[in-house]
Design a protein around this motif. Structure first.
Motif, PDB file in Angstrom:
ATOM      1  N   ALA A 448      -7.287 -90.502 -31.410  1.00 46.27           N
ATOM      2  CA  ALA A 448      -8.273 -91.226 -30.602  1.00 46.27           C
ATOM      3  C   ALA A 448      -8.989 -92.274 -31.446  1.00 46.27           C
ATOM      4  O   ALA A 448      -9.638 -91.950 -32.444  1.00 46.27           O
ATOM      5  CB  ALA A 448      -9.280 -90.255 -30.002  1.00 46.27           C
ATOM      6  N   PRO A 453      -5.697-102.576 -24.589  1.00 45.35           N
ATOM      7  CA  PRO A 453      -5.040-101.928 -23.437  1.00 45.35           C
ATOM      8  C   PRO A 453      -3.521-101.883 -23.574  1.00 45.35           C
ATOM      9  O   PRO A 453      -2.891-100.944 -23.091  1.00 45.35           O
ATOM     10  CB  PRO A 453      -5.470-102.810 -22.257  1.00 45.35           C
ATOM     11  CG  PRO A 453      -6.761-103.432 -22.684  1.00 45.35           C
ATOM     12  CD  PRO A 453      -6.609-103.651 -24.157  1.00 45.35           C
ATOM     13  N   GLN A 456      -2.685 -99.020 -25.861  1.00 48.54           N
ATOM     14  CA  GLN A 456      -2.900 -97.776 -25.118  1.00 48.54           C
ATOM     15  C   GLN A 456      -1.693 -97.468 -24.236  1.00 48.54           C
ATOM     16  O   GLN A 456      -1.186 -96.335 -24.216  1.00 48.54           O
ATOM     17  CB  GLN A 456      -4.151 -97.881 -24.251  1.00 48.54           C
ATOM     18  CG  GLN A 456      -4.457 -96.632 -23.446  1.00 48.54           C
ATOM     19  CD  GLN A 456      -5.475 -96.887 -22.349  1.00 48.54           C
ATOM     20  OE1 GLN A 456      -5.122 -97.308 -21.258  1.00 48.54           O
ATOM     21  NE2 GLN A 456      -6.750 -96.648 -22.658  1.00 48.54           N
ATOM     22  N   ILE A 460       1.019 -94.216 -24.459  1.00 47.98           N
ATOM     23  CA  ILE A 460       1.327 -93.332 -23.340  1.00 47.98           C
ATOM     24  C   ILE A 460       2.830 -93.333 -23.047  1.00 47.98           C
ATOM     25  O   ILE A 460       3.430 -92.277 -22.836  1.00 47.98           O
ATOM     26  CB  ILE A 460       0.531 -93.760 -22.088  1.00 47.98           C
ATOM     27  CG1 ILE A 460      -0.965 -93.554 -22.314  1.00 47.98           C
ATOM     28  CG2 ILE A 460       0.994 -92.971 -20.857  1.00 47.98           C
ATOM     29  CD1 ILE A 460      -1.836 -94.080 -21.188  1.00 47.98           C
ATOM     30  N   LEU A 484       0.633 -93.493 -16.745  1.00 47.90           N
ATOM     31  CA  LEU A 484       0.053 -94.823 -16.907  1.00 47.90           C
ATOM     32  C   LEU A 484      -0.401 -95.380 -15.556  1.00 47.90           C
ATOM     33  O   LEU A 484      -1.520 -95.903 -15.430  1.00 47.90           O
ATOM     34  CB  LEU A 484       1.081 -95.758 -17.544  1.00 47.90           C
ATOM     35  CG  LEU A 484       0.586 -97.161 -17.912  1.00 47.90           C
ATOM     36  CD1 LEU A 484      -0.536 -97.084 -18.940  1.00 47.90           C
ATOM     37  CD2 LEU A 484       1.736 -98.009 -18.443  1.00 47.90           C
ATOM     38  N   ASN A 487      -3.501 -93.642 -14.369  1.00 46.99           N
ATOM     39  CA  ASN A 487      -4.695 -94.171 -15.032  1.00 46.99           C
ATOM     40  C   ASN A 487      -5.186 -95.446 -14.365  1.00 46.99           C
ATOM     41  O   ASN A 487      -6.379 -95.614 -14.092  1.00 46.99           O
ATOM     42  CB  ASN A 487      -4.394 -94.441 -16.502  1.00 46.99           C
ATOM     43  CG  ASN A 487      -4.432 -93.179 -17.341  1.00 46.99           C
ATOM     44  OD1 ASN A 487      -4.591 -92.080 -16.822  1.00 46.99           O
ATOM     45  ND2 ASN A 487      -4.252 -93.329 -18.637  1.00 46.99           N
ATOM     46  N   TYR A 488      -4.266 -96.364 -14.117  1.00 46.29           N
ATOM     47  CA  TYR A 488      -4.653 -97.627 -13.511  1.00 46.29           C
ATOM     48  C   TYR A 488      -5.201 -97.417 -12.097  1.00 46.29           C
ATOM     49  O   TYR A 488      -6.139 -98.116 -11.675  1.00 46.29           O
ATOM     50  CB  TYR A 488      -3.457 -98.584 -13.471  1.00 46.29           C
ATOM     51  CG  TYR A 488      -3.016 -99.057 -14.838  1.00 46.29           C
ATOM     52  CD1 TYR A 488      -3.920 -99.111 -15.902  1.00 46.29           C
ATOM     53  CD2 TYR A 488      -1.704 -99.461 -15.075  1.00 46.29           C
ATOM     54  CE1 TYR A 488      -3.526 -99.536 -17.154  1.00 46.29           C
ATOM     55  CE2 TYR A 488      -1.306 -99.902 -16.337  1.00 46.29           C
ATOM     56  CZ  TYR A 488      -2.219 -99.931 -17.374  1.00 46.29           C
ATOM     57  OH  TYR A 488      -1.837-100.360 -18.619  1.00 46.29           O
ATOM     58  N   LEU A 521     -12.784 -96.993 -21.506  1.00 43.18           N
ATOM     59  CA  LEU A 521     -11.541 -96.251 -21.293  1.00 43.18           C
ATOM     60  C   LEU A 521     -10.326 -97.164 -21.193  1.00 43.18           C
ATOM     61  O   LEU A 521      -9.189 -96.695 -21.273  1.00 43.18           O
ATOM     62  CB  LEU A 521     -11.663 -95.385 -20.036  1.00 43.18           C
ATOM     63  CG  LEU A 521     -12.713 -94.273 -20.129  1.00 43.18           C
ATOM     64  CD1 LEU A 521     -12.817 -93.512 -18.828  1.00 43.18           C
ATOM     65  CD2 LEU A 521     -12.395 -93.314 -21.273  1.00 43.18           C
ATOM     66  N   ILE A 524      -9.204 -97.100 -25.162  1.00 43.79           N
ATOM     67  CA  ILE A 524      -9.122 -95.874 -25.943  1.00 43.79           C
ATOM     68  C   ILE A 524      -7.669 -95.489 -26.153  1.00 43.79           C
ATOM     69  O   ILE A 524      -6.837 -95.609 -25.263  1.00 43.79           O
ATOM     70  CB  ILE A 524      -9.904 -94.720 -25.270  1.00 43.79           C
ATOM     71  CG1 ILE A 524     -10.112 -93.577 -26.254  1.00 43.79           C
ATOM     72  CG2 ILE A 524      -9.217 -94.252 -24.000  1.00 43.79           C
ATOM     73  CD1 ILE A 524     -11.037 -93.909 -27.391  1.00 43.79           C
ATOM     74  N   HIS A 525      -7.358 -95.042 -27.357  1.00 49.03           N
ATOM     75  CA  HIS A 525      -6.000 -94.662 -27.750  1.00 49.03           C
ATOM     76  C   HIS A 525      -5.896 -93.141 -27.795  1.00 49.03           C
ATOM     77  O   HIS A 525      -6.883 -92.442 -27.966  1.00 49.03           O
ATOM     78  CB  HIS A 525      -5.685 -95.276 -29.124  1.00 49.03           C
ATOM     79  CG  HIS A 525      -4.311 -95.026 -29.630  1.00 49.03           C
ATOM     80  ND1 HIS A 525      -3.934 -93.868 -30.272  1.00 49.03           N
ATOM     81  CD2 HIS A 525      -3.196 -95.797 -29.602  1.00 49.03           C
ATOM     82  CE1 HIS A 525      -2.666 -93.941 -30.613  1.00 49.03           C
ATOM     83  NE2 HIS A 525      -2.186 -95.105 -30.221  1.00 49.03           N
ATOM     84  N   SER A 529      -6.883 -91.124 -23.542  1.00 50.00           N
ATOM     85  CA  SER A 529      -6.284 -91.981 -22.516  1.00 50.00           C
ATOM     86  C   SER A 529      -5.514 -91.156 -21.490  1.00 50.00           C
ATOM     87  O   SER A 529      -5.349 -91.580 -20.346  1.00 50.00           O
ATOM     88  CB  SER A 529      -5.354 -93.009 -23.166  1.00 50.00           C
ATOM     89  OG  SER A 529      -4.240 -92.384 -23.777  1.00 50.00           O
ATOM     90  N   LEU A 532      -8.081 -89.466 -18.875  1.00 54.36           N
ATOM     91  CA  LEU A 532      -8.917 -90.483 -18.240  1.00 54.36           C
ATOM     92  C   LEU A 532      -9.533 -90.044 -16.901  1.00 54.36           C
ATOM     93  O   LEU A 532     -10.727 -90.274 -16.679  1.00 54.36           O
ATOM     94  CB  LEU A 532      -8.111 -91.768 -18.082  1.00 54.36           C
ATOM     95  CG  LEU A 532      -8.852 -93.006 -17.603  1.00 54.36           C
ATOM     96  CD1 LEU A 532      -8.330 -94.238 -18.327  1.00 54.36           C
ATOM     97  CD2 LEU A 532      -8.661 -93.190 -16.106  1.00 54.36           C
TER      98      LEU A 532
END
Length: 581
Positions: A448, A453, A456, A460, A484, A487-488, A521, A524-525, A529, A532
């Motif tokens: 982390a 982005p 990140q 993932i 991924l 998350n979006y 967020l 974040i790595h 992530s 989230l």
């Protein structure tokens, strides 16, 4: 005559090549043995190392191509040995007595998969699952089909729980070795355990589940029978649908769904699996043993402290963690009703991510309880509540700048959260030698740190693909692309809610506060992530932006509730069989 001599020469040449070069099959015989020096490293629940000598010897071979193996474990640390055990295995199976005929090297066996060669050794591996743990067993065979070394790794909840390293010590499969003796070793004391004692525990698990479901259904039936016959949106008048009872009812119903999913997957073990699911077990270890491993320093101490305190009454760490999480979940729902009304409480109490992580023992709803108090109380009460939120979840310190709009020139209200932060840094310095241990633990163990982005997304899609293939149940395999896109979708949902919230309420403080949760967020790595959806929960004011849409019509409200119930089931299954957040 010359032709005869040539034929004899070729015959002896072929015989020589066959004996000296071409590998032959070694027929296993009674009395042959393998002895391994084994180092077992236990990482969980506390770190320790154990030395073991594992001895396996063939004691009988049967006509049906099976053999009886005698296995004895010696414990050098205490100069003792365990009572020997026996097992039967096929001669051509390498599952217990590890030997592969040289003629079969380079091919899969009935138990192991060939994975190429490394440093002149033939590498074989086996993957198995038991009680939600994953076991990877790797063996390195020489050209004679004898395992020279190996490694057995147990993964539990995404972390290495145990690692056993095998090194061959003695064997008489090829060379003339004699079976060693262990003078001074005595038989270890054996504790007999009556497994029938588990039956009451299994029955209790059934009764707990039936009790939870029965209580929830009974409450629902009673409320529905005695409720006033009114419409859901009754002009703000006080009625069943405009009190905390209905949100609490739906919240309880979705909690029951979480219980049911765990029960369907784990059966009688569902309670123990709930309280040890992923991060939940980390809090239990801290509460019971302290910060025994450096990766645990990424977790704040308040929740484990509360668990330890309540355990004085319950005498059970898992039960204490379960009680605390669920009590704070109900408190948060009531506070949402108090400060944001019936509609806000219904939207938040049925939000699937909140329901899931306020049922299994995570600290999120404790942090949410402190946060909602800090956002709505004034003066020192707000300040102390913010300090409690940061003590529960370190990353909430990112929200401190947004409170400048709330406290304005009264900067002394920042003293409690800053003091709490200072105490935490000093504690890290005292116990670990560095005040920045939290950040180093996040970087080293959870990967982390802030990045772009694009990086990140790359993490993932690449690293997490390895993680999925290594830890997740085969029946629930999700592509990293799903994570991924998920998350979006959550980020878009929260950002849209924040915009709608500001347009309706024009509350700059809560808008800035929510933005301070959402925007970091994107950058974040590592593990955060992946978590989230859960890390977005502190931005709960954003969800209030959807209140007008959800309550525009009764049909919309019903659709939202139905979708929430379905997603609660799906997210719980995702959390159990893989890792949701």
């Amino acid at each position: 005559m010359a032709l005869i001599k040539l034929n004899l020469f070729l015959f002896f040449l072929l015989a020589f090549l066959f004996v000296t070069i071409i590998p032959t099959y070694h027929s296993l015989a009674v009395g042959e043995f393998e002895i391994f020096n084994e180092t077992v490293i236990y990482y969980l629940p506390h770190y320790c190392i154990q030395k073991i000598i594992l001895q396996e010897q063939i004691v009988k071979i049967f006509n049906n191509n099976t053999m009886l193996i005698n296995q004895t474990v010696f414990l050098p640390n205490i100069s003792a040995y365990m009572p020997w055990t026996t097992f039967i295995q096929p001669i051509n199976c390498s599952d217990g007595f590890f030997y592969i005929s040289p003629t079969k090297l380079g091919h899969n066996t009935s138990s192991f998969i060939f994975n190429g060669t490394e440093d002149g050794f033939y590498v074989y591996y086996n993957i198995s699952y038991a009680f939600s743990s994953k076991y990877i067993f790797i063996l390195y065979y020489n050209s004679s089909g004898i395992p020279v070394k190996g490694c057995d790794i147990k993964y539990c909840c995404g972390k290495i729980g145990m690692k056993a390293i095998y090194v061959l010590w003695k064997t008489n499969l090829i060379t003339n070795e004699s079976l060693p003796t262990f003078p001074g070793y005595t038989q270890a004391r054996v504790i007999n355990y009556n497994f029938s004692s588990l039956i009451p525990t299994e029955q209790a698990s059934h009764y707990i589940l039936l009790g939870i479901i029965s209580l929830g259904i009974s409450i629902i039936i009673l409320i529905l029978i005695f409720r006033p016959q009114v419409k859901m949106n009754d002009g703000g008048k006080k009625n069943f649908y405009n009190t905390p009872l209905f949100p609490l009812l739906l919240y309880t119903l979705e909690k029951i769904i979480v219980f049911i999913v765990f029960y369907l997957i784990f059966g009688n073990l569902f309670i123990s699996k709930m309280v040890t699911n992923w991060d939940a077990i980390d809090y239990l270890w801290i509460a019971q043993y302290g910060y025994i491993n450096k990766f645990l320093y990424a977790f704040s101490p308040l929740f484990p402290f509360l668990i330890r305190g309540l355990t004085f009454l319950t005498s059970s760490y898992p039960l204490s963690s379960f009680i605390l999480t669920n009590i704070f979940g109900y408190i948060f729902v009531l506070l949402v009703y108090k400060y944001y009304g019936f509609k806000g409480s219904l939207v938040l109490s049925t939000f699937p991510v909140f329901v899931l992580y306020s049922t299994i023992p995570y600290s999120d709803d404790i942090a949410l309880t402190f946060l909602i108090l800090s956002l709505n109380l004034e003066g020192w009460l707000s300040s102390l509540s913010l300090a409690g939120a940061i003590a529960t979840f370190y990353n909430l310190a990112y929200t401190l700048p947004s409170f400048l709009l709330k406290y304005r020139r009264k900067i002394w209200y920042f003293i409690p959260p800053l003091v709490v932060g200072g105490i935490i840094l000093i504690a890290f310095w005292i116990f670990t030698g560095s005040p920045l241990t939290f950040f180093s633990a996040e970087d080293k163990y959870w990967y982390a740190y802030f990045t772009t982005p694009w990086c990140q997304a790359e993490w993932i899609l690449n690293f997490y693909d390895y993680f999925i293939n290594t830890f997740f149940a085969p029946c629930f395999h999700l592509s990293p692309l799903i994570y991924l896109l998920r998350n979006y979708a959550f980020l878009a949902f929260y950002i849209t809610g924040t915009i709608l919230f500001y347009k309706k309420y024009k509350n700059a403080f809560l808008t800035l506060y929510s933005s301070s949760i959402i925007l970091p967020l994107f950058f974040i790595h590592g593990w955060p992530s992946i978590s989230l959806p859960r890390l977005l929960l502190p931005s709960f004011p954003s969800l209030l932006g959807y209140v007008d849409i959800i309550f525009k019509r009764n049909a919309y409200t019903l659709i939202y509730i139905i979708i929430s119930i379905f997603l609660t089931f799906f997210f719980t299954e995702w959390q159990v069989l893989a890792f949701f957040a």
